[in-house]
Design an enzyme around this catalytic site. Structure first.
Site, mmCIF file in Angstrom:
data_model
loop_
_atom_site.group_PDB
_atom_site.id
_atom_site.type_symbol
_atom_site.label_atom_id
_atom_site.label_comp_id
_atom_site.label_asym_id
_atom_site.label_seq_id
_atom_site.Cartn_x
_atom_site.Cartn_y
_atom_site.Cartn_z
ATOM 1 N N CYS A 1 1.914 -12.344 7.575
ATOM 2 C CA CYS A 1 1.600 -13.516 6.747
ATOM 3 C C CYS A 1 2.849 -14.205 6.215
ATOM 4 C CB CYS A 1 0.688 -13.120 5.584
ATOM 5 S SG CYS A 1 1.497 -12.153 4.305
ATOM 6 N N CYS B 1 0.803 -4.739 2.947
ATOM 7 C CA CYS B 1 1.095 -6.044 2.335
ATOM 8 C C CYS B 1 -0.079 -6.445 1.445
ATOM 9 C CB CYS B 1 1.310 -7.077 3.431
ATOM 10 S SG CYS B 1 1.447 -8.768 2.812
ATOM 11 N N CYS C 1 -1.936 -9.656 3.115
ATOM 12 C CA CYS C 1 -2.749 -9.667 4.336
ATOM 13 C C CYS C 1 -3.128 -8.279 4.841
ATOM 14 C CB CYS C 1 -2.011 -10.416 5.436
ATOM 15 S SG CYS C 1 -0.633 -9.480 6.136
ATOM 16 N N CYS D 1 14.324 -2.808 -0.798
ATOM 17 C CA CYS D 1 14.022 -2.872 -2.223
ATOM 18 C C CYS D 1 12.818 -3.792 -2.383
ATOM 19 C CB CYS D 1 15.248 -3.412 -2.958
ATOM 20 S SG CYS D 1 15.047 -3.453 -4.731
ATOM 21 N N CYS E 1 6.689 -9.923 5.244
ATOM 22 C CA CYS E 1 5.642 -9.383 6.097
ATOM 23 C C CYS E 1 5.604 -10.163 7.417
ATOM 24 C CB CYS E 1 4.313 -9.502 5.354
ATOM 25 S SG CYS E 1 2.880 -9.196 6.408
HETATM 26 ZN ZN LIG Z 1 1.284 -9.886 4.868
#
Ligand SMILES: [Zn+2]
Length: 188
Positions: free
Chosen positions: A153, A102, A105, A173, A150
């Site tokens: 976060c 991510c 984070c 996607c 995610c």
């Molecule tokens: Zn994250």
């Protein structure tokens, strides 16, 4: 029902099972196993000493703090559920072994072994690292879509579709700008 009738019924039932989708099942199960292995062994694609989040604890920041941390493009996607222009991310063509974390984070979300070329212009994956993403329904377009983000976060990553390749049939996607690619350069 006497014994012969029972056998006859059982025979018919097993024929029906054999002639149906049951025959395709063993191959699919093997694929499922392979996906499980990819999920379980994702760390084999993580570079030694890579700077990633362990997944411990949620990360909550104010909008101002996110704005400082992220590029305007990443902020728009991760915090405002924006969508990058198709074909704009170099990660769409990223083929090296490694891990996609991510961009907000650093929680690892996907590995290169989970990626496939969907031809859509967005990096696409058929599964995720276990517990890395969470889904929700969004109604931004006329039809409902499955949004995913995610797990650490809450940053928006992309949308989930059911037209991906076997064995999962799923297509995550993803916006490339919401990801950071960590190549596994230290091959052993
Ligand atoms: Zn994250």
């Amino acid at each position: 029902m006497d014994r012969r009738s029972v056998l006859k019924v059982l025979g018919t039932a097993s024929l029906a099972v054999l002639s149906g989708s049951w025959l395709a099942r063993p191959a699919f199960a093997k694929g499922e196993k392979a996906v499980e292995e990819l999920q379980k062994n994702w760390k084999t694609l993580l570079a030694d000493g890579a700077d990633v989040a362990s997944g411990a604890g949620p990360l909550k920041l104010s909008n101002d703090e996110w704005r400082k941390r992220l590029s305007p493009q990443a902020y728009d996607v991760l915090r405002k559920e924006g969508t990058e222009r198709a074909g704009s991310s170099p990660l769409d063509h990223e083929k090296r072994p490694g891990v996609f974390a991510c961009a907000g984070c650093s929680l690892p979300l996907f590995t290169s072994a989970m990626k496939f070329d969907s031809g859509t212009g967005w990096p696409s994956f058929f599964t995720t690292i276990p517990d890395a993403v969470q889904t929700s329904r969004d109604f931004k377009l006329i039809f409902p879509r499955t949004e995913y983000h995610c797990a650490r976060c809450g940053g928006h990553q992309g949308h989930l579709f059911e037209d991906g390749p076997e064995p999962t049939g799923l297509r995550y996607c993803n916006n490339g700008v919401a990801l950071r690619f960590i190549p596994k350069t230290n091959k052993t």
